[in-house]
Design a protein around this motif. Structure first.
Motif, short mmCIF file in Angstrom:
data_model
loop_
_atom_site.label_atom_id
_atom_site.label_comp_id
_atom_site.label_asym_id
_atom_site.label_seq_id
_atom_site.Cartn_x
_atom_site.Cartn_y
_atom_site.Cartn_z
N TYR A 1 56.87 34.83 5.07
CA TYR A 1 57.51 33.62 5.58
C TYR A 1 57.21 33.44 7.07
O TYR A 1 56.85 32.34 7.52
CB TYR A 1 59.02 33.71 5.34
CG TYR A 1 59.82 32.61 5.99
CD1 TYR A 1 59.82 31.32 5.47
CD2 TYR A 1 60.58 32.87 7.13
CE1 TYR A 1 60.57 30.32 6.08
CE2 TYR A 1 61.33 31.88 7.73
CZ TYR A 1 61.32 30.60 7.21
OH TYR A 1 62.05 29.60 7.81
N CYS A 2 57.32 34.50 7.85
CA CYS A 2 57.06 34.42 9.28
C CYS A 2 55.59 34.08 9.56
O CYS A 2 55.29 33.37 10.53
CB CYS A 2 57.44 35.73 9.97
SG CYS A 2 59.22 36.02 10.04
N LYS B 1 55.29 30.41 9.10
CA LYS B 1 55.86 29.73 10.26
C LYS B 1 54.87 29.71 11.42
O LYS B 1 54.68 28.67 12.07
CB LYS B 1 57.15 30.44 10.72
CG LYS B 1 58.39 30.04 10.00
CD LYS B 1 59.65 30.26 10.84
CE LYS B 1 59.76 31.64 11.44
NZ LYS B 1 61.02 31.78 12.22
N LEU C 1 67.27 29.51 14.33
CA LEU C 1 66.25 28.65 13.73
C LEU C 1 65.35 28.01 14.79
O LEU C 1 65.79 27.74 15.91
CB LEU C 1 66.91 27.56 12.89
CG LEU C 1 67.80 28.05 11.74
CD1 LEU C 1 68.37 26.86 10.97
CD2 LEU C 1 67.02 28.97 10.79
N GLU C 2 64.11 27.77 14.41
CA GLU C 2 63.13 27.17 15.31
C GLU C 2 63.02 25.69 14.98
O GLU C 2 62.27 25.28 14.10
CB GLU C 2 61.79 27.90 15.18
CG GLU C 2 61.89 29.37 15.55
CD GLU C 2 60.57 30.12 15.37
OE1 GLU C 2 59.51 29.50 15.59
OE2 GLU C 2 60.61 31.30 15.02
N SER C 3 63.78 24.89 15.70
CA SER C 3 63.90 23.47 15.37
C SER C 3 62.63 22.68 15.63
O SER C 3 62.42 21.63 15.03
CB SER C 3 65.06 22.85 16.15
OG SER C 3 64.86 22.98 17.54
N ASN D 1 60.96 22.41 12.53
CA ASN D 1 61.91 22.02 11.47
C ASN D 1 62.25 23.17 10.53
O ASN D 1 62.16 23.05 9.30
CB ASN D 1 61.36 20.82 10.68
CG ASN D 1 61.46 19.54 11.48
OD1 ASN D 1 62.45 19.27 12.14
ND2 ASN D 1 60.40 18.73 11.43
N GLU D 2 62.66 24.30 11.12
CA GLU D 2 63.18 25.39 10.31
C GLU D 2 64.64 25.06 9.98
O GLU D 2 65.38 24.57 10.83
CB GLU D 2 63.09 26.71 11.04
CG GLU D 2 63.46 27.90 10.17
CD GLU D 2 63.31 29.24 10.88
OE1 GLU D 2 63.26 30.26 10.18
OE2 GLU D 2 63.27 29.25 12.13
N TYR E 1 68.12 25.69 6.80
CA TYR E 1 68.66 26.36 5.63
C TYR E 1 68.90 25.30 4.55
O TYR E 1 69.42 24.22 4.82
CB TYR E 1 69.97 27.07 5.94
CG TYR E 1 69.81 28.42 6.59
CD1 TYR E 1 69.50 29.56 5.84
CD2 TYR E 1 69.94 28.57 7.97
CE1 TYR E 1 69.36 30.80 6.45
CE2 TYR E 1 69.80 29.81 8.58
CZ TYR E 1 69.50 30.91 7.81
OH TYR E 1 69.36 32.14 8.41
N ARG F 1 66.14 30.09 4.01
CA ARG F 1 65.43 29.58 5.17
C ARG F 1 64.23 28.79 4.67
O ARG F 1 63.59 29.17 3.69
CB ARG F 1 64.92 30.72 6.06
CG ARG F 1 65.96 31.42 6.90
CD ARG F 1 65.27 32.47 7.76
NE ARG F 1 66.21 33.27 8.49
CZ ARG F 1 66.25 33.34 9.83
NH1 ARG F 1 65.41 32.60 10.55
NH2 ARG F 1 67.12 34.11 10.44
N VAL G 1 60.79 26.46 6.36
CA VAL G 1 60.10 25.84 7.49
C VAL G 1 59.41 24.60 6.95
O VAL G 1 58.44 24.67 6.21
CB VAL G 1 59.12 26.83 8.17
CG1 VAL G 1 58.15 27.44 7.18
CG2 VAL G 1 58.39 26.13 9.31
N PRO H 1 56.61 29.04 2.52
CA PRO H 1 57.46 28.38 3.54
C PRO H 1 58.96 28.55 3.32
O PRO H 1 59.73 27.97 4.08
CB PRO H 1 57.07 26.90 3.41
CG PRO H 1 55.89 26.84 2.51
CD PRO H 1 55.94 28.06 1.67
#
Length: 327
Positions: free
Chosen positions: A166-167, A170, A195-197, A200-201, A203, A268, A270, A316
């Motif tokens: 997942y990372c 991202k 979260l990394e906005s 657009n990360e 939940y 999560r 992304v 993602p």
């Protein structure tokens, strides 16, 4: 050979160079572009034209670019039918930053987390919207929309292999978009401080039963079977929701010690560059073309029900919490 032809409403597909299937030189990474250019002045018709072209040539679309009033797509070869080719660069090896509240450093662990009970109850309360949809008639609630849900247990999922995948996705989206993602807000926005906005990360929920929840947390989704239980209104992919009520439509009660209890996965995700659609239909081309990283099916705007987010590969999304609840 592909001949020159014109489509009404400002869409024009033209032959740039003589083109035949054998003109494609297939390499391991399929870096060679085709010799067909699609120029579309009316961008709303872009994907209809592009899909027709892909079917005509027997190939697929990749790495689209937009400039001014024109849009260009390149047709490239594919190694096998259905193989995803979304044009992400390999971000390489880099240290993975684990969430501060994780307690392990390797392996797969499903850890009861009573400290999250109140937080999850508040999250469900804030995203529980009593609204009937056609999918509700197939739910265990016999067509009735529950007035709410009571959180019984919360398990934190620490699956290090899936979290690394997942990372990496991202990082790849960040490299590709370079800060160009328009902000996309969801109803779960209040949850999650790490979260990394800018990419657009977020939940999102997914409804299932307790046994299946544990299996998904350990092994992730089986992309061959996605949609087999509830259909694929917007194409074959992973469907997630911002409202717990929507995901509850697909949740099922467990057996044995889980009798009377359902499960929601809090994942999560992304979303990167999001494309929003209202009409039904296969939207996977919007992502496989390279224009977008995810799709939002906005049935709230269309018919007043809910929005859902669609992802067409497992990378993602990451299942971080299992919420066990009763209706």
């Amino acid at each position: 050979m592909l001949s020159r032809f014109t489509v009404q409403n400002g869409c024009k597909v033209k032959r740039v160079l003589p083109f035949e299937r054998q003109d494609f030189v297939k390499t391991k990474r399929f870096e060679q572009k085709s010799r067909v250019k699609v120029q579309v002045r009316n961008c709303s018709l872009l994907f209809n034209v592009a899909s027709s072209l892909a079917l005509l040539t027997g190939h697929r679309l990749s790495m689209a670019s937009m400039a001014g009033d024109n849009s260009t797509l390149n047709v490239v070869g594919k190694e096998e039918a259905g193989a995803p080719d979304v044009g992400y660069e390999d971000p390489g090896d880099f240290p993975i930053k684990l969430p501060a509240y994780w307690s392990t450093t390797e392996g797969i662990h499903l850890i009861p987390d009573p400290t999250k009970l109140t937080t999850m109850q508040e999250l469900l309360n804030s995203t529980w919207r009593v609204k009937y949809t056609r999918d509700r008639k197939h739910a265990e609630t016999e067509g009735k929309v529950p007035r709410g849900a009571r959180v019984i247990n919360v398990l934190r999922v620490e699956n290090h292999a899936l979290f690394r995948s997942y990372c990496q996705r991202k990082a790849a989206i960040r490299m590709k978009r370079k800060g160009s993602c328009e902000r996309f807000e969801v109803a779960t926005q209040s949850f999650g401080q790490e979260l990394e906005s800018d990419i657009n990360e977020m939940y999102l929920y997914h409804g299932t039963n307790p046994d299946a929840a544990a299996a998904i947390a350990r092994e992730d989704f089986d992309m061959v079977r996605v949609g087999s239980a509830v259909g694929t209104m917007f194409g074959p992919g992973i469907y997630l929701a911002e409202h717990a009520t929507k995901s509850d439509e697909y949740a099922q009660e467990g057996e044995g010690i889980f009798m009377g209890q359902c499960a929601l996965l809090l994942r999560r995700a992304v979303a990167g560059r999001v494309n929003t659609v209202q009409d039904k239909g296969d939207t996977s081309m919007l992502v496989s073309s390279g224009f977008y990283d995810s799709v939002c099916g906005d049935r709230m705007a269309a018919v007043g029900t809910f929005r859902e987010m669609f992802f067409f590969s497992p990378e993602p999304v990451y299942c971080e919490f299992i919420i066990i609840y009763s209706r």
